[in-house]
Design a protein around this motif. Structure first.
Motif, PDB file in Angstrom:
ATOM      1  N   PHE A  41      -5.559 -25.711 -36.446  1.00 50.18           N
ATOM      2  CA  PHE A  41      -6.768 -26.024 -36.803  1.00 50.18           C
ATOM      3  C   PHE A  41      -6.936 -27.163 -36.495  1.00 50.18           C
ATOM      4  O   PHE A  41      -7.831 -27.300 -35.466  1.00 50.18           O
ATOM      5  CB  PHE A  41      -7.286 -25.828 -37.790  1.00 50.18           C
ATOM      6  CG  PHE A  41      -8.653 -25.765 -38.367  1.00 50.18           C
ATOM      7  CD1 PHE A  41      -9.736 -24.831 -38.144  1.00 50.18           C
ATOM      8  CD2 PHE A  41      -8.909 -27.235 -38.926  1.00 50.18           C
ATOM      9  CE1 PHE A  41     -10.574 -25.099 -38.358  1.00 50.18           C
ATOM     10  CE2 PHE A  41     -10.164 -27.603 -38.758  1.00 50.18           C
ATOM     11  CZ  PHE A  41     -11.204 -25.932 -38.753  1.00 50.18           C
ATOM     12  N   ALA A  42      -6.849 -27.991 -36.209  1.00 57.10           N
ATOM     13  CA  ALA A  42      -7.244 -29.346 -35.858  1.00 57.10           C
ATOM     14  C   ALA A  42      -7.234 -29.223 -33.940  1.00 57.10           C
ATOM     15  O   ALA A  42      -7.592 -30.257 -33.448  1.00 57.10           O
ATOM     16  CB  ALA A  42      -6.143 -30.588 -36.331  1.00 57.10           C
ATOM     17  N   ALA A  43      -6.058 -28.472 -34.069  1.00 56.39           N
ATOM     18  CA  ALA A  43      -5.607 -28.855 -32.058  1.00 56.39           C
ATOM     19  C   ALA A  43      -6.968 -27.787 -31.561  1.00 56.39           C
ATOM     20  O   ALA A  43      -6.701 -27.308 -30.373  1.00 56.39           O
ATOM     21  CB  ALA A  43      -4.359 -29.007 -31.178  1.00 56.39           C
ATOM     22  N   LEU A  44      -7.769 -26.945 -32.144  1.00 52.69           N
ATOM     23  CA  LEU A  44      -8.366 -25.475 -31.100  1.00 52.69           C
ATOM     24  C   LEU A  44      -9.311 -26.608 -30.479  1.00 52.69           C
ATOM     25  O   LEU A  44      -9.612 -27.577 -30.627  1.00 52.69           O
ATOM     26  CB  LEU A  44      -9.109 -24.941 -32.473  1.00 52.69           C
ATOM     27  CG  LEU A  44      -7.891 -24.145 -32.838  1.00 52.69           C
ATOM     28  CD1 LEU A  44      -8.387 -23.414 -34.503  1.00 52.69           C
ATOM     29  CD2 LEU A  44      -7.459 -23.260 -32.375  1.00 52.69           C
ATOM     30  N   ALA A  82      -4.845 -18.458 -45.587  1.00 53.45           N
ATOM     31  CA  ALA A  82      -5.019 -19.510 -45.172  1.00 53.45           C
ATOM     32  C   ALA A  82      -5.786 -20.258 -43.859  1.00 53.45           C
ATOM     33  O   ALA A  82      -6.694 -21.224 -43.257  1.00 53.45           O
ATOM     34  CB  ALA A  82      -3.699 -20.506 -44.486  1.00 53.45           C
ATOM     35  N   ALA A  83      -5.466 -19.010 -42.891  1.00 57.07           N
ATOM     36  CA  ALA A  83      -6.409 -19.116 -41.067  1.00 57.07           C
ATOM     37  C   ALA A  83      -7.818 -19.045 -41.554  1.00 57.07           C
ATOM     38  O   ALA A  83      -8.768 -18.986 -41.407  1.00 57.07           O
ATOM     39  CB  ALA A  83      -5.922 -17.963 -40.109  1.00 57.07           C
ATOM     40  N   VAL A  84      -7.902 -17.840 -42.923  1.00 55.37           N
ATOM     41  CA  VAL A  84      -9.801 -17.496 -42.927  1.00 55.37           C
ATOM     42  C   VAL A  84     -10.436 -18.675 -43.286  1.00 55.37           C
ATOM     43  O   VAL A  84     -11.005 -18.460 -43.153  1.00 55.37           O
ATOM     44  CB  VAL A  84      -9.421 -16.115 -44.092  1.00 55.37           C
ATOM     45  CG1 VAL A  84     -10.999 -15.453 -44.527  1.00 55.37           C
ATOM     46  CG2 VAL A  84      -9.738 -15.299 -43.004  1.00 55.37           C
ATOM     47  N   VAL A  85      -9.387 -18.995 -44.135  1.00 55.70           N
ATOM     48  CA  VAL A  85     -10.005 -20.580 -45.447  1.00 55.70           C
ATOM     49  C   VAL A  85     -10.583 -21.452 -44.478  1.00 55.70           C
ATOM     50  O   VAL A  85     -11.725 -21.983 -44.719  1.00 55.70           O
ATOM     51  CB  VAL A  85      -8.826 -21.135 -46.159  1.00 55.70           C
ATOM     52  CG1 VAL A  85      -9.178 -22.336 -47.159  1.00 55.70           C
ATOM     53  CG2 VAL A  85      -9.219 -19.855 -47.513  1.00 55.70           C
ATOM     54  N   LEU A  86      -9.829 -21.646 -43.126  1.00 56.34           N
ATOM     55  CA  LEU A  86      -9.998 -22.907 -43.113  1.00 56.34           C
ATOM     56  C   LEU A  86     -11.403 -22.335 -41.365  1.00 56.34           C
ATOM     57  O   LEU A  86     -12.304 -22.730 -41.287  1.00 56.34           O
ATOM     58  CB  LEU A  86      -9.248 -23.828 -41.334  1.00 56.34           C
ATOM     59  CG  LEU A  86      -7.715 -23.718 -41.912  1.00 56.34           C
ATOM     60  CD1 LEU A  86      -6.463 -23.861 -41.667  1.00 56.34           C
ATOM     61  CD2 LEU A  86      -8.691 -25.218 -42.830  1.00 56.34           C
ATOM     62  N   PHE A  87     -11.193 -20.994 -41.619  1.00 56.55           N
ATOM     63  CA  PHE A  87     -12.461 -20.119 -40.830  1.00 56.55           C
ATOM     64  C   PHE A  87     -13.892 -20.483 -41.618  1.00 56.55           C
ATOM     65  O   PHE A  87     -14.839 -20.397 -40.689  1.00 56.55           O
ATOM     66  CB  PHE A  87     -12.729 -19.147 -39.849  1.00 56.55           C
ATOM     67  CG  PHE A  87     -13.739 -17.917 -39.596  1.00 56.55           C
ATOM     68  CD1 PHE A  87     -14.113 -18.919 -38.644  1.00 56.55           C
ATOM     69  CD2 PHE A  87     -13.468 -17.120 -40.236  1.00 56.55           C
ATOM     70  CE1 PHE A  87     -14.806 -18.029 -37.915  1.00 56.55           C
ATOM     71  CE2 PHE A  87     -14.990 -16.047 -39.413  1.00 56.55           C
ATOM     72  CZ  PHE A  87     -15.422 -16.633 -37.922  1.00 56.55           C
TER      73      PHE A  87
END
Length: 298
Positions: A244-247, A120-125
């Motif tokens: 992700f939204a708060a980064l 999930a982290a990689v997809v968002l990245f």
């Protein structure tokens, strides 16, 4: 609850702190480290995660769409305010849109929610990176050719990994393990590089920096809230999207602004003060996630 939040955040800020302390005395060539990371270690990690058949990528289509809406929607949401305040849109909006999904997002999501959250982290990245090097560059210079995307190692690795996963091809375990080991270097190296960059904070334009530190996570969270319900995201996917939204803004915004000569000192303030602001924002977001989302159940 406090223990979970500290266990997630302390490694992130300790590694970044090591970069700050080391950079204070040694001043390493961080640009060469970032080049090595973005051309070798990150693409290997992306390829290994995407090519792994145990991570069914079709399960992440909704999350990818949500990430896309958060990035582009942040710019649309803040554009009227930028015009109202008389700010330069080309300077202010890209850092609000393109967040620190690499240096902070991937490590933080994995530390907070476990190795199961890595896809999930990689997809968002990947979503953030592709948009940054297409829409982001076009915002700064509409004459930028989009074919440049195909020259980026991370894009080539993403396409290759997606192709292997969707074609249901099994790669040898020893090959994936080697790629995972090399790719694993990128996560602490991203945080270390972020720490070194913190030494370049410019407080001359602190007002816009503070404004960005508030608006960047606020705009992302305002978009993530309805998206999670609309796309029926839950568990790790919902938790990852909240983070992700708060980064804060990506450090890469400063490098791109420098390349395009788009007020790089003001962008540096937006980026670095925004990342300092995450010391306050991220514990609050993680507290809400652990309290309400139950990411480990997903």
């Amino acid at each position: 609850m406090i223990g979970q939040i500290l266990a997630s955040l302390l490694p992130v800020f300790l590694i970044a702190g090591c970069g700050t302390v080391y950079g204070r005395y040694r001043r390493p060539d961080i640009r060469s480290l970032n080049t090595l990371n973005m051309e070798l270690f990150v693409p290997l990690l992306v390829f290994a995660v995407l090519a792994d058949r145990e991570a069914p990528l079709t399960d992440y289509a909704s999350l990818a769409l949500a990430g896309l809406v958060v990035v582009l929607g942040s710019g649309l949401l803040l554009w009227p305010l930028v015009r109202l305040l008389g700010l330069e849109a080309k300077t202010f909006l890209p850092p609000m849109m393109f967040n620190n999904a690499g240096n902070m997002g991937v490590p933080l999501i994995v530390l907070a929610f476990g190795e199961q959250a890595l896809p999930a982290a990689v997809v968002l990245f990947i979503v953030e990176m592709l948009l940054h090097f297409s829409v982001g560059l076009y915002m700064l210079d509409p004459r930028t050719p989009l074919w440049r995307l195909l020259r980026m190692p991370i894009v080539l690795a993403s396409l290759a990994g997606l192709g292997i996963n969707l074609a249901d091809v099994s790669l040898p375990g020893w090959l994936l393990e080697a790629m995972n080991m090399l790719g694993g270097v990128c996560i602490p190296l991203m945080l270390f590089a972020l720490g070194v960059r913190m030494l370049d904070i410019d407080f001359d334009d602190w007002r816009s920096g503070v404004l960005g530190a508030v608006l960047c996570p606020l705009s992302g969270l305002l978009l993530a809230w309805p998206l999670i319900a609309w796309l029926d995201l839950s568990g790790v996917a919902a938790a990852s999207l909240w983070v992700f939204a708060a980064l804060p803004p990506a450090v890469l915004n400063y490098l791109v602004a420098e390349q395009y000569r788009q007020q790089p000192h003001q962008v540096a303030s937006l980026v670095l003060i925004g990342n300092l602001g995450s010391l306050v924002v991220m514990p609050l977001v993680l507290w809400q996630v652990f309290e309400h989302v139950r990411p480990m159940a997903g």
